[in-house]
Design an enzyme around this catalytic site. Structure first.
Site, PDB file in Angstrom:
ATOM      1  N   ASP A 428       9.011  -2.073  -1.713  1.00 39.38           N
ATOM      2  CA  ASP A 428       8.486  -3.429  -1.894  1.00 39.38           C
ATOM      3  C   ASP A 428       9.653  -4.409  -1.774  1.00 39.38           C
ATOM      4  O   ASP A 428      10.809  -4.052  -2.036  1.00 39.38           O
ATOM      5  CB  ASP A 428       7.830  -3.531  -3.267  1.00 39.38           C
ATOM      6  CG  ASP A 428       7.276  -4.908  -3.546  1.00 39.38           C
ATOM      7  OD1 ASP A 428       6.772  -5.547  -2.600  1.00 39.38           O
ATOM      8  OD2 ASP A 428       7.368  -5.349  -4.707  1.00 39.38           O
ATOM      9  N   ASP A 430       9.605  -8.341  -2.783  1.00 39.99           N
ATOM     10  CA  ASP A 430       9.726  -9.292  -3.890  1.00 39.99           C
ATOM     11  C   ASP A 430       9.748  -8.585  -5.237  1.00 39.99           C
ATOM     12  O   ASP A 430       8.840  -7.823  -5.572  1.00 39.99           O
ATOM     13  CB  ASP A 430       8.571 -10.296  -3.849  1.00 39.99           C
ATOM     14  CG  ASP A 430       8.551 -11.079  -2.545  1.00 39.99           C
ATOM     15  OD1 ASP A 430       9.635 -11.280  -1.977  1.00 39.99           O
ATOM     16  OD2 ASP A 430       7.455 -11.478  -2.096  1.00 39.99           O
ATOM     17  N   ASP A 553       7.285  -3.045  -8.121  1.00 37.95           N
ATOM     18  CA  ASP A 553       7.310  -3.545  -9.496  1.00 37.95           C
ATOM     19  C   ASP A 553       5.930  -3.895 -10.027  1.00 37.95           C
ATOM     20  O   ASP A 553       5.787  -4.233 -11.208  1.00 37.95           O
ATOM     21  CB  ASP A 553       8.219  -4.782  -9.596  1.00 37.95           C
ATOM     22  CG  ASP A 553       7.724  -5.930  -8.727  1.00 37.95           C
ATOM     23  OD1 ASP A 553       7.245  -5.644  -7.602  1.00 37.95           O
ATOM     24  OD2 ASP A 553       7.825  -7.092  -9.146  1.00 37.95           O
TER      25      ASP A 553
END
Length: 715
Positions: A428, A430, A553
């Site tokens: 991922d 961001d 996240d």
């Protein structure tokens, strides 16, 4: 001016970038298109180093996506099929396994018993039905056409060669089989293009000269802990030479008899046991008679039929006498050394690579004098001779245990699969590779308080009156392009690639932002280089992307499918309450986090395996607490049942069980007779077959019907 011609990889990367942006309803800026498409040659992703992590190759439970395809020549009883069966049995791949064969045969059941799907048919049909084949193993030279087809499809393929066919012999053997799929030209093409050609010895690799050849010895099952129980002590029997293998011209047993007679002379303290007589093919029958004629009634020479219990002969053997003239790396040599039995063998093909002459045994030219002399050295009467055989045998055992176990073979093959298709890591952007929060706070300043533990979405972490302001901030032009990388992230990504992992960025765009998709590409190119633009997967549904690990996240990722990947949760204030996923707190620890996930070592709290231990022994006191059904049983079963309740080993059930076991043993004996060489097939041996069928608690059930069918065919 005209743009430079783009390479295929660069074109795919550019197309993927444009398609990803179009899919979310926005367009890439002219600046971003220029960054991606210019300098096309430089945009091609550089070759990734070979994956070499043996900590994964040594692990039997890899949690990775995709199906392993095993292509066989047939499913007959053969040593070649035994090798791939041992790979499946040894846990080469934890995911789905499909075995493809053009015809059915006895080994279909053996593969199915291990959980593999068996498909009888054509490769093209299978490929339409199974859409997630990650890599393939093709077995024997006769699958060369499948190797070529799979290579053309882009499926990484390992091709296992068992044969020893010099060029002239190859033409003869292929013509003999009349297989229109496999010709010398087809074989040559496969040798030149296959990603990984597995040879069983260096001499075989030199014979065929594959472009991408490797050497992996064939593994053999380790002997059971009690294989020698009941053996007659060495001092109470003659010094015994064992010759084990189908009695046939290429095994050269008549010459073994000649060598024995020359060595033994008039000695009465030695004997030769030949195991493997079979009376099915005419040339075998004639050769057995030739061996018997050579023995000429010598009472020191015994000739036994094919057997499913080879350990009864290993138990009494002091030396393996191996006189074959056509082999590659015979399993019987490795098996003997594992049992601390020194070997006297011919020096053909790959045999000299299996053991060291003078240390583990004797590797000699097929000449009578050297063989006879070696046997004289090993078979000195008395304690001195026994000491020499014991020392050489123990040295051979140590070597064999380190070289020829099934576990060693499976590890090498698993490493080969991982080299062809390394673990896929999805990253991922961001909040993981990109320090989104740091960039946001740098622009937000003292606008308001921010409680990042409230929610994954930043706008939900500010006071209600500032929600619109927060949303406006990350919708501004240049916001995503100007975000800083997270500490250690860029270095970690380069480390992943350097270790041979396949790495892709898997990121979701902000759909309401006109700038987000294009700026994400700009960010990747700025921090990782032009070539990485082709390694970006932009999607609003990450569950549709195939990979082994996703480092993300987001506390909960949902979508249209059950994801193929497993998530490693990158720690952030808004996901600290999640405890059902492995975590990564800092980029410096990325490798351990990935290994923990791929090896399946993470266990969520409360999900620890709970194994209820059964009583060590079923006693009559335990049985007495159970209901008594004796009044419901026929009179002829009642006595046994009552005896079991009184503490005997078995009751009425034992009769049916024993009958089924006898039928199964008959079936195994029948199937073993079909093998080209019974010493190369272990699945139908008495001890191993019993274990596979339930000799140990929890194993598989007996196939009573098939065993009965086998018995009816024999009668």
């Amino acid at each position: 001016c005209a743009a430079p011609a783009m390479s295929k990889a660069a074109a795919v990367g550019t197309a993927a970038a444009i398609a990803a942006a179009a899919a979310v309803g926005v367009y890439l800026s002219r600046k971003t298109l220029t960054l991606i498409s210019s300098y096309a040659k430089a945009a091609e992703f550089p070759p990734v180093p070979a994956f070499e992590d043996r900590s994964l190759a040594n692990h039997e439970k890899l949690i990775m996506t995709g199906t392993l395809l095993i292509c066989t020549q047939n499913l007959a009883v053969s040593g070649a099929n035994q090798v791939v069966l041992n790979l499946v049995d040894g846990g080469i791949w934890t995911g789905s396994i499909v075995v493809l064969s053009p015809t059915v045969g006895p080994f279909a059941k053996e593969f199915a018993d291990l959980g593999a799907a068996v498909c009888i048919g054509e490769l093209t049909d299978l490929m339409e039905r199974v859409r997630d084949i990650r890599f393939a193993i093709c077995n024997t030279i006769m699958t060369a056409h499948l190797v070529n087809s799979l290579t053309e499809m882009g499926i990484p393929t390992a091709w296992v060669l068992h044969e020893w066919w010099p060029e002239d012999m190859m033409v003869e053997e292929l013509e003999k089989r009349n297989d229109k799929n496999t010709t010398p030209e087809v074989v040559k093409k496969a040798l030149a293009t296959c990603a990984r050609v597995v040879c069983v010895c260096a001499a075989q690799r030199e014979l065929y000269g594959p472009k991408n050849g490797v050497v992996t010895f064939v593994g053999v099952p380790e002997p059971t802990a009690h294989w020698k129980v009941g053996a007659v002590p060495a001092g109470q029997r003659p010094i015994t030479l064992l010759t084990l293998g189908i009695v046939c011209p290429r095994k050269n047993q008549h010459w073994a008899v000649q060598v024995f007679k020359k060595f033994a002379g008039n000695r009465k303290d030695v004997r030769l046991i030949i195991v493997g007589a079979r009376y099915q093919r005419q040339y075998e029958i004639e050769y057995v008679e030739k061996v018997k004629a050579e023995a000429d009634g010598d009472p020191r020479i015994e000739i036994h039929d094919v057997t499913s219990d080879v350990d009864q002969f290993y138990r009494v053997a002091d030396v393996l006498l191996f006189t074959s003239l056509n082999e590659v790396t015979p399993m019987v040599i490795a098996e003997s050394m594992m049992r601390a039995i020194p070997v006297v063998t011919t020096n053909i093909a790959g045999i000299p690579e299996m053991l060291e002459h003078g240390k583990h045994g004797y590797v000699l030219p097929p000449e009578e004098e050297p063989f006879a002399n070696a046997l004289k050295e090993l078979c000195v009467p008395g304690a001195d001779g026994q000491r020499k055989r014991l020392q050489m045998g123990l040295t051979a055992k140590k070597h064999a245990d380190a070289t020829f176990t099934n576990r060693t073979m499976v590890t090498e093959y698993r490493l080969g699969l991982l080299k062809m298709s390394p673990p896929i890591i999805l990253l991922d952007m961001d909040g993981v590779v990109v320090d989104w929060d740091k960039g946001f706070m740098r622009s937000w300043g003292n606008t308001s308080s921010v409680d990042r533990s409230k929610d994954y979405a930043m706008q939900k972490c500010v006071p209600a009156e500032f929600v619109k302001t927060a949303e406006a901030l990350f919708h501004t032009q240049g916001f995503f392009a100007g975000l800083p990388p997270r500490d250690g992230a860029v270095k970690a990504v380069h480390e992943m690639v350097a270790k041979g992992y396949q790495v892709f960025f898997c990121t979701a765009p902000v759909l309401t932002s006109a700038f987000c998709p294009s700026e994400k590409y700009e960010w990747i190119i700025k921090h990782f280089g032009q070539a990485w633009a082709s390694r970006v997967v932009m999607t609003t549904d990450k569950t549709t992307v195939r990979g082994d690990v996703l480092i993300d996240d987001k506390p909960k990722i949902s979508g249209s499918q059950r994801p193929a990947w497993q998530q490693i949760l990158f720690t952030a204030p808004y996901n600290t309450s999640v405890n059902d996923k492995p975590r990564l707190d800092h980029w410096k620890d990325w490798e351990q986090a990935v290994l923990t996930a791929v090896r399946g070592e993470f266990v969520a709290p409360g999900r620890e395996s709970r194994v209820e231990l059964a009583p060590e022994k079923v006693t009559k006191e335990v049985v007495a607490t159970l209901p008594d059904f004796s009044h419901l049983l026929p009179p002829d079963y009642r006595a046994d049942y009552l005896g079991w309740r009184a503490g005997k080993a078995q009751g009425a059930k034992g009769e049916a069980w024993n009958a089924a076991a006898k039928y199964a043993a008959l079936q195994d004996a029948s199937l073993l007779q079909e093998a080209d060489d019974f010493t190369e097939v272990t699945v139908f041996r008495s001890g191993y077959a019993n274990w596979r069928r339930g000799g140990v608690s929890g194993a598989k059930s007996i196939m009573i019907r098939q065993a009965a069918d086998a018995q009816s065919r024999m009668s």
